[in-house]
Design an enzyme around this catalytic site. Structure first.
Site, mmCIF file in Angstrom:
data_model
loop_
_atom_site.group_PDB
_atom_site.id
_atom_site.type_symbol
_atom_site.label_atom_id
_atom_site.label_comp_id
_atom_site.label_asym_id
_atom_site.label_seq_id
_atom_site.Cartn_x
_atom_site.Cartn_y
_atom_site.Cartn_z
ATOM 1 N N TYR A 1 1.050 -1.167 -0.036
ATOM 2 C CA TYR A 1 0.046 0.024 0.055
ATOM 3 C C TYR A 1 0.978 1.180 -0.048
ATOM 4 O O TYR A 1 1.299 1.659 1.028
ATOM 5 C CB TYR A 1 -0.983 -0.098 1.171
ATOM 6 C CG TYR A 1 -1.793 1.255 1.335
ATOM 7 C CD1 TYR A 1 -2.397 1.589 0.343
ATOM 8 C CD2 TYR A 1 -2.217 1.880 2.462
ATOM 9 C CE1 TYR A 1 -3.217 2.833 0.365
ATOM 10 C CE2 TYR A 1 -3.298 2.689 2.716
ATOM 11 C CZ TYR A 1 -3.433 3.408 1.595
ATOM 12 O OH TYR A 1 -4.353 4.278 1.528
ATOM 13 N N HIS B 1 -12.401 1.244 -3.820
ATOM 14 C CA HIS B 1 -11.725 0.241 -4.884
ATOM 15 C C HIS B 1 -12.451 -1.068 -5.362
ATOM 16 O O HIS B 1 -13.126 -1.412 -4.361
ATOM 17 C CB HIS B 1 -10.322 0.010 -4.284
ATOM 18 C CG HIS B 1 -9.239 1.110 -4.099
ATOM 19 N ND1 HIS B 1 -8.294 1.164 -4.883
ATOM 20 C CD2 HIS B 1 -9.432 2.134 -3.282
ATOM 21 C CE1 HIS B 1 -7.586 2.462 -4.519
ATOM 22 N NE2 HIS B 1 -8.379 2.940 -3.268
#
Length: 510
Positions: A363, A501
């Site tokens: 991430y 997402h």
């Protein structure tokens, strides 16, 4: 990953009730089985003799005031909207046809609603057995965009697409009215043309075109400045057939869940459904937002077959960031972070070693509001991550997946010109992505498999971008060049909701 998660079709239609129908209530009664509407005359004289006079002496109609015209039209159940010319035409048309016992007119209905809620719920039960015809004129007012009008077809089957050019929608229905002396009124037969064809359309905001579709917004080419040859990503037509059982492969999936605990609380969410549908071997998660104290409880909720899970949580800021790898295959080894204290306090990386490759769930830091972390991201984090995976690559190939927080090319973002200084699309981030990853031998698997295909993985909540497919492609599977040819499919699961997402997947032949 918990025992209950939501698999929702983010593009499911938002149904709405036509405001005009409420206003007509009392004047128009509907029969759900025959699709007929009865209009009462409310005790006002409307005999053939009276309308014969109108026909023989048109000047009588011309001499009527707007109020008289509206009162007369309403008395026979004809909508009385528009300027005097419209009212005159409607009454003349009614008078000419009244004598024959049949009247044709157009009922114009207007309803205003926000662009975020422009969606029509269609189902077979909404239509009679006979084909119906419905023409829709659109007239949407979008700030900064020119107004256009268009005619579109509305499908009577779910999954159809309706294109709207404007926020203000004018809907015209051709209604056939016949006199029903027995009921003291008239019967309106609505005819609509039913089409089950799904329409794909380019969305160009400069031309004022806004798509609204019912169930699959990602099948619309949504881009501010689309280039010739670009097409939308459609997993139904672009994914290869399943591999045979005698083929050895691993199916990997990655998803920024934007808060795992919040996802687990969503009603109807099922991890079991997701695993059964996708049958993945490994699931990588980003932005779990878990604290270390939450991990054991989450592990107890894992569905059968996925007992191997590895979690990295932020310790510098609780309930922030966080990554994980959940696998039905037990890895050979696991590592957390980059091994650099300055980068490892936010739980942004988990690495699992398998027989033939290293898998990293990452991430990448967002540059943030005002690009306050841009310098850190491009001068420290990206180079450090690049060096780390290149070091791993010395022993076996590497797969880096996750939310890499960069739309690398203009095709990867709906509005490139308007986001030049937005986090995730700055020149510095795009250049860093190319320099630290692509130029060092890592392959963007989706772009290699689908050049010229517009597919997004992130849609901001703020402007309801998912409904109109105005998104970004921020989630990737990057692989070492040495195994790029073994990638059988790199895909996007656009229909899975529950986060801003959607998941991305990779099938790798072994």
């Amino acid at each position: 990953m918990g025992s209950k998660r939501l698999i929702s079709n983010s593009s499911l239609p938002v149904s709405f009730e036509d405001k005009k129908e409420k206003k007509l209530k009392g004047l128009v009664g509907t029969n759900s089985t025959s699709e007929k509407v009865v209009v009462k005359e409310n005790g006002v004289k409307s005999s053939s003799v009276e309308f014969e006079r109108f026909k023989d002496d048109p000047a009588r109609i011309e001499a009527m005031t707007v109020q008289e015209l509206r009162a007369t039209l309403r008395s026979v159940g004809v909508p009385a909207k528009g300027c005097k010319r419209d009212l005159l035409n409607a009454l003349k048309c009614f008078a000419e046809k009244k004598i024959d016992g049949k009247t044709s007119l157009t009922v114009e209905e207007q309803s205003s609603f926000s662009a975020e809620n422009i969606s029509v719920k269609c189902s077979d039960k909404d239509f009679s057995k006979e084909d119906c015809v419905e023409d829709v004129n659109t007239d949407l007012e979008v700030p900064g965009l020119p107004q256009h009008k268009g005619r579109v077809k509305k499908s009577g089957t779910e999954g159809s697409i309706i294109k709207f050019n404007t926020k203000r929608v004018t809907k015209k229905q051709n209604l056939s009215i016949r006199c029903d002396e027995g009921s003291g009124g008239m019967v309106l037969d609505t005819k609509r043309k039913v089409s089950s064809k799904i329409v794909h359309e380019v969305v160009n905001a400069d031309e004022g075109v806004m798509p609204v579709i019912q169930t699959e917004p990602w099948t619309v080419l949504a881009h501010k400045k689309p280039q010739k040859g670009w097409i939308p990503y459609n997993p139904k037509t672009m994914r290869p057939p399943p591999l045979t059982r005698d083929t050895r492969y691993m199916k990997l999936m990655s998803w920024n869940v934007n808060g795992l605990r919040a996802l687990l609380k969503l009603e109807g969410f099922s991890a079991l459904q997701l695993s059964q549908r996708e049958n993945f071997d490994v699931l990588c998660l980003q932005e779990t937002k878990l604290q270390e104290k939450d991990v054991e409880n989450i592990k107890q909720c894992l569905i059968d077959g996925y007992e191997n899970s590895f979690w990295s949580c932020s310790v510098s800021k609780l309930g922030y960031s966080g990554t994980a790898i959940i696998s039905r295959v037990k890895p050979l080894s696991v590592r957390y972070g980059l091994g650099i204290s300055d980068h490892d306090s936010e739980g942004r990386l988990v690495m699992a070693e398998f027989d033939s490759f290293y898998l990293l769930s990452g991430y990448v830091p967002n540059s943030g509001d005002g690009l306050r972390r841009l310098s850190y991201r491009v001068t420290q984090w990206d180079p450090s991550l690049s060096n780390y995976i290149k070091e791993l690559e010395k022993s076996k190939p590497v797969i880096l997946t996750g939310d890499l927080n960069c739309a690398h090319e203009e095709i990867d973002i709906y509005n490139p010109a308007g986001n030049k200084r937005s986090a995730g699309f700055t020149d510095e981030e795009r250049q860093s992505f190319g320099t630290n990853f692509l130029s060092r031998g890592f392959v963007d698997t989706f772009r290699r498999q689908h050049p010229g295909v517009v597919g997004y993985t992130y849609w901001g909540y703020r402007h309801g971008g998912r409904k109109t497919n105005r998104g970004w492609r921020l989630d990737y599977f990057l692989v070492s060049e040495s195994i790029a040819d073994k990638v059988y499919d790199s895909y996007i699961l656009s229909d899975v909701g529950g986060s801003d997402h959607c998941p991305v997947g990779l099938i790798l032949k072994l």
